[in-house]
Design a protein around this motif. Structure first.
Motif, PDB file in Angstrom:
ATOM      1  N   ASP A  35       0.841  -1.184   0.000  1.00 37.90           N
ATOM      2  CA  ASP A  35       0.000   0.000   0.000  1.00 37.90           C
ATOM      3  C   ASP A  35       0.877   1.234   0.000  1.00 37.90           C
ATOM      4  OD1 ASP A  35       0.747   0.429   2.688  1.00 37.90           O
ATOM      5  OD2 ASP A  35      -0.861  -0.865   3.376  1.00 37.90           O
ATOM      6  N   THR A  36       0.262   2.386   0.131  1.00 41.34           N
ATOM      7  CA  THR A  36       0.977   3.637  -0.093  1.00 41.34           C
ATOM      8  C   THR A  36       1.637   4.218   1.139  1.00 41.34           C
ATOM      9  OG1 THR A  36      -1.011   4.943   0.352  1.00 41.34           O
ATOM     10  CG2 THR A  36      -0.663   4.199  -1.912  1.00 41.34           C
ATOM     11  N   GLY A  37       1.392   3.642   2.297  1.00 36.68           N
ATOM     12  CA  GLY A  37       1.952   4.208   3.515  1.00 36.68           C
ATOM     13  C   GLY A  37       1.065   5.243   4.158  1.00 36.68           C
ATOM     14  N   ASP A  38      -0.048   5.580   3.508  1.00 39.43           N
ATOM     15  CA  ASP A  38      -0.958   6.587   4.041  1.00 39.43           C
ATOM     16  C   ASP A  38      -1.921   5.914   5.009  1.00 39.43           C
ATOM     17  OD1 ASP A  38      -2.715   8.597   4.566  1.00 39.43           O
ATOM     18  OD2 ASP A  38      -2.998   9.192   2.470  1.00 39.43           O
ATOM     19  N   GLU A  39      -1.849   6.287   6.292  1.00 37.57           N
ATOM     20  CA  GLU A  39      -2.720   5.672   7.296  1.00 37.57           C
ATOM     21  C   GLU A  39      -4.176   6.071   7.090  1.00 37.57           C
ATOM     22  OE1 GLU A  39      -0.210   7.689   7.900  1.00 37.57           O
ATOM     23  OE2 GLU A  39       1.251   6.811   9.254  1.00 37.57           O
ATOM     24  N   GLY A  40      -4.398   7.266   6.513  1.00 32.69           N
ATOM     25  CA  GLY A  40      -5.736   7.725   6.176  1.00 32.69           C
ATOM     26  C   GLY A  40      -6.696   7.674   7.343  1.00 32.69           C
ATOM     27  N   SER A  41      -7.914   7.240   7.056  1.00 35.51           N
ATOM     28  CA  SER A  41      -8.966   7.235   8.078  1.00 35.51           C
ATOM     29  C   SER A  41      -8.826   6.088   9.055  1.00 35.51           C
ATOM     30  CB  SER A  41     -10.339   7.153   7.389  1.00 35.51           C
ATOM     31  OG  SER A  41     -10.423   5.956   6.628  1.00 35.51           O
ATOM     32  N   SER A  42      -7.805   5.238   8.870  1.00 37.62           N
ATOM     33  CA  SER A  42      -7.636   4.099   9.771  1.00 37.62           C
ATOM     34  C   SER A  42      -7.121   4.524  11.139  1.00 37.62           C
ATOM     35  CB  SER A  42      -6.670   3.083   9.157  1.00 37.62           C
ATOM     36  OG  SER A  42      -5.363   3.627   9.074  1.00 37.62           O
ATOM     37  N   ALA A  43      -6.591   5.744  11.229  1.00 34.46           N
ATOM     38  CA  ALA A  43      -6.060   6.210  12.504  1.00 34.46           C
ATOM     39  C   ALA A  43      -7.183   6.614  13.438  1.00 34.46           C
ATOM     40  CB  ALA A  43      -5.141   7.397  12.290  1.00 34.46           C
ATOM     41  N   TRP A 306       5.981   2.124  15.222  1.00 33.39           N
ATOM     42  CA  TRP A 306       6.612   1.101  14.391  1.00 33.39           C
ATOM     43  C   TRP A 306       6.098  -0.278  14.791  1.00 33.39           C
ATOM     44  CZ3 TRP A 306       8.397  -0.971  10.334  1.00 33.39           C
ATOM     45  CH2 TRP A 306       9.231  -2.084  10.353  1.00 33.39           C
ATOM     46  N   PHE A 307       5.657  -1.018  13.820  1.00 30.72           N
ATOM     47  CA  PHE A 307       5.274  -2.419  13.946  1.00 30.72           C
ATOM     48  C   PHE A 307       4.318  -2.658  15.127  1.00 30.72           C
ATOM     49  CE2 PHE A 307       6.673  -5.690  11.091  1.00 30.72           C
ATOM     50  CZ  PHE A 307       6.140  -6.860  11.640  1.00 30.72           C
ATOM     51  N   LYS A 308       3.174  -1.986  15.054  1.00 29.74           N
ATOM     52  CA  LYS A 308       2.088  -2.143  16.030  1.00 29.74           C
ATOM     53  C   LYS A 308       2.480  -1.698  17.436  1.00 29.74           C
ATOM     54  CE  LYS A 308      -0.069  -6.034  13.582  1.00 29.74           C
ATOM     55  NZ  LYS A 308      -0.648  -7.389  13.718  1.00 29.74           N
ATOM     56  N   GLN A 309       3.484  -0.822  17.525  1.00 32.16           N
ATOM     57  CA  GLN A 309       3.865  -0.278  18.825  1.00 32.16           C
ATOM     58  C   GLN A 309       4.141   1.216  18.680  1.00 32.16           C
ATOM     59  OE1 GLN A 309       6.454  -2.776  21.391  1.00 32.16           O
ATOM     60  NE2 GLN A 309       6.601  -4.150  19.632  1.00 32.16           N
ATOM     61  N   VAL A 310       3.841   1.964  19.720  1.00 30.72           N
ATOM     62  CA  VAL A 310       4.048   3.408  19.712  1.00 30.72           C
ATOM     63  C   VAL A 310       4.878   3.786  20.926  1.00 30.72           C
ATOM     64  CG1 VAL A 310       1.827   3.784  20.896  1.00 30.72           C
ATOM     65  CG2 VAL A 310       2.935   5.691  19.699  1.00 30.72           C
ATOM     66  N   TRP A 311       5.836   4.676  20.693  1.00 25.41           N
ATOM     67  CA  TRP A 311       6.673   5.195  21.794  1.00 25.41           C
ATOM     68  C   TRP A 311       6.388   6.676  21.991  1.00 25.41           C
ATOM     69  CZ3 TRP A 311      10.047   9.201  22.376  1.00 25.41           C
ATOM     70  CH2 TRP A 311      10.823   9.226  23.545  1.00 25.41           C
ATOM     71  N   TYR A 320       0.019  -0.799  19.756  1.00 24.74           N
ATOM     72  CA  TYR A 320      -0.758   0.132  18.933  1.00 24.74           C
ATOM     73  C   TYR A 320      -1.096  -0.544  17.614  1.00 24.74           C
ATOM     74  CZ  TYR A 320      -1.856   4.186  16.013  1.00 24.74           C
ATOM     75  OH  TYR A 320      -2.475   5.072  15.175  1.00 24.74           O
ATOM     76  N   SER A 321      -2.307  -0.341  17.126  1.00 24.87           N
ATOM     77  CA  SER A 321      -2.655  -0.850  15.799  1.00 24.87           C
ATOM     78  C   SER A 321      -3.728   0.033  15.197  1.00 24.87           C
ATOM     79  CB  SER A 321      -3.152  -2.296  15.872  1.00 24.87           C
ATOM     80  OG  SER A 321      -4.322  -2.386  16.665  1.00 24.87           O
ATOM     81  N   GLY A 322      -3.741   0.114  13.868  1.00 22.35           N
ATOM     82  CA  GLY A 322      -4.732   0.912  13.172  1.00 22.35           C
ATOM     83  C   GLY A 322      -6.048   0.183  13.061  1.00 22.35           C
ATOM     84  N   VAL A 323      -7.091   0.919  12.740  1.00 24.39           N
ATOM     85  CA  VAL A 323      -8.425   0.349  12.649  1.00 24.39           C
ATOM     86  C   VAL A 323      -8.516  -0.630  11.482  1.00 24.39           C
ATOM     87  CG1 VAL A 323     -10.858   0.888  12.303  1.00 24.39           C
ATOM     88  CG2 VAL A 323      -9.436   2.408  13.691  1.00 24.39           C
ATOM     89  N   ALA A 324      -7.874  -0.306  10.357  1.00 26.75           N
ATOM     90  CA  ALA A 324      -8.026  -1.116   9.154  1.00 26.75           C
ATOM     91  C   ALA A 324      -7.222  -2.404   9.196  1.00 26.75           C
ATOM     92  CB  ALA A 324      -7.621  -0.295   7.922  1.00 26.75           C
ATOM     93  N   SER A 329      -1.638   1.181   8.301  1.00 21.72           N
ATOM     94  CA  SER A 329      -2.293   1.591   9.539  1.00 21.72           C
ATOM     95  C   SER A 329      -1.685   0.905  10.748  1.00 21.72           C
ATOM     96  CB  SER A 329      -3.806   1.312   9.459  1.00 21.72           C
ATOM     97  OG  SER A 329      -4.045  -0.066   9.242  1.00 21.72           O
ATOM     98  N   ASP A 330      -1.150  -0.321  10.543  1.00 26.32           N
ATOM     99  CA  ASP A 330      -0.455  -1.009  11.637  1.00 26.32           C
ATOM    100  C   ASP A 330       1.004  -0.592  11.745  1.00 26.32           C
ATOM    101  OD1 ASP A 330      -2.619  -2.415  12.527  1.00 26.32           O
ATOM    102  OD2 ASP A 330      -2.117  -4.274  11.488  1.00 26.32           O
ATOM    103  N   HIS A 331       1.476   0.197  10.753  1.00 30.53           N
ATOM    104  CA  HIS A 331       2.867   0.667  10.721  1.00 30.53           C
ATOM    105  C   HIS A 331       3.847  -0.506  10.731  1.00 30.53           C
ATOM    106  CE1 HIS A 331       0.588   4.188  12.055  1.00 30.53           C
ATOM    107  NE2 HIS A 331       1.546   4.899  11.546  1.00 30.53           N
ATOM    108  N   THR A 332       3.532  -1.500   9.924  1.00 31.48           N
ATOM    109  CA  THR A 332       4.446  -2.646   9.777  1.00 31.48           C
ATOM    110  C   THR A 332       5.257  -2.529   8.491  1.00 31.48           C
ATOM    111  OG1 THR A 332       2.639  -3.917   8.777  1.00 31.48           O
ATOM    112  CG2 THR A 332       3.034  -4.214  11.142  1.00 31.48           C
ATOM    113  N   ASN A 333       5.068  -1.439   7.744  1.00 33.88           N
ATOM    114  CA  ASN A 333       5.872  -1.223   6.542  1.00 33.88           C
ATOM    115  C   ASN A 333       6.626   0.114   6.573  1.00 33.88           C
ATOM    116  OD1 ASN A 333       3.879   0.659   6.104  1.00 33.88           O
ATOM    117  ND2 ASN A 333       3.112  -0.239   4.201  1.00 33.88           N
TER     118      ASN A 333
END
Length: 340
Positions: A35-43, A306-311, A320-324, A329-333
């Motif tokens: 995907d494009t890296g855009d978290e969009g409305s998933s945040a 980064w990778f389902k975690q937030v500091w 941490y994980s995104g809605v989608a 949105s999970d920031h695994t890429n």
């Protein structure tokens, strides 16, 4: 073209315009399945707002706390020096008082009348003036040092009060952040990478706080803008070897991208973002995320995802994980960086 179809050419041109317009309006995937890296409305907008608010208030309170502790140390050193000088002066004043008590006050008239010759008269007069001047100077110094001592003690009390208030604010922001992050999961072990370089620190105000900044400099990754502090953080990371694809400003969406205070650092070697990171890509992302954490104070970091975690500087690493649930949105890429 057949004359029986006079509108065919116009129709084909219109169709081409629609198709090309649709392609331009749709972000292209970085790779098949990516995907494009855009978290969009998933945040989560509420979580995002709380992260920004608590991190900013925590950082401001922590800066004031550190400045107060530093000033307290300076005041304590000044007070110690003042009290050492005051002890010396007080001993001399006490000696003058003791001598006056034993011999009685020496009047100018008596001292001068005891002179045998005109020369001794003049010498006595000079000595009396010198002694009087010396004694008056000692008394003045003693008073000034006592005043300094009182002012320094008052200032120290003020710094202690300031520190107590900033600690209260820090603790409150920690509770608020913990409460907000509870919806995304509890504390996590985070990521640890040793031997990372230190970034060059950003400019700070005289009291240690970060100056206010606007989206005022060109974003080299897009056609938008960044704050000087965000640009500095990106350039420092690149200088220290993190040179894979990065995208910062976006005109809309979550986090601080529209404010020019956020960048997304892809972890794959080719341009774009792609799918879930593995192997070397995962190691690269982990190292980069930890680099920003290690240099958080130097760069003015608000938070890192980064990778389902937030500091955050407020509470450290949390799940941490995104809605989608997709890689962006999970920031695994990609590693997301937000700057104060």
């Amino acid at each position: 073209m057949s004359p029986r179809h006079p509108y065919r050419r116009t129709f084909i041109a219109l169709l081409a315009a629609i198709v090309l317009g649709g392609l331009a309006a749709t972000p292209a995937a970085a790779e098949p399945g990516g995907d494009t890296g855009d978290e969009g409305s998933s945040a989560n907008p509420t979580l995002n707002s709380v992260l920004e608010s608590t991190s900013r208030k925590w950082s401001e309170a922590n800066d004031l706390l550190n400045a107060s502790v530093k000033h307290q140390g300076e005041l304590a050193a000044q007070l110690q020096a003042t009290e050492a000088r005051l002890a010396v002066i007080q001993d001399q004043v006490a000696a003058i008082a003791a001598a006056a008590y034993r011999t009685g006050p020496l009047t100018t008239f008596a001292a001068l009348m005891d002179a045998k010759t005109p020369d001794s008269f003049a010498e006595r007069a000079g000595s009396i003036n010198e002694i009087a001047h010396h004694n008056n100077n000692l008394l003045h110094q003693a008073k000034q040092l006592r005043d300094d001592q009182a002012a320094q003690k008052k200032a120290l009390d003020g710094e202690i009060a300031t520190q107590q208030e900033q600690k209260r604010i820090i603790e409150q922001q920690k509770k608020d952040a913990e409460k907000a992050l509870a919806q995304a999961g509890g504390p996590s072990r985070g990521f640890v990478t040793a031997n990372l370089p230190l970034a060059n620190p950003v400019p700070r105000n005289a009291n240690g706080s970060l100056p206010k900044e606007s989206c005022s400099v060109k974003d080299p990754t897009t056609s938008g803008c960044l704050t000087p502090r965000t640009l500095h953080a990106m350039q420092e990371a690149q200088k220290d070897g993190f040179k894979r694809f990065v995208s910062c400003y976006r005109p809309s969406g979550p986090y601080e991208h529209p404010k020019g205070r956020a960048c997304d650092f892809s972890v794959q070697t080719k341009p774009g973002f792609g799918g879930v990171a593995t192997g070397d890509d995962y190691t690269y992302g982990t190292t980069l995320a930890t680099y920003f954490v290690k240099n958080a104070d130097r760069l003015g970091v608000m938070y890192v995802i980064w990778f389902k975690q937030v500091w955050t500087p407020t509470v450290g690493w949390h799940h941490y994980s995104g809605v989608a649930g997709d890689p962006s949105s999970d920031h695994t890429n990609h590693v997301h960086l937000s700057i104060l």
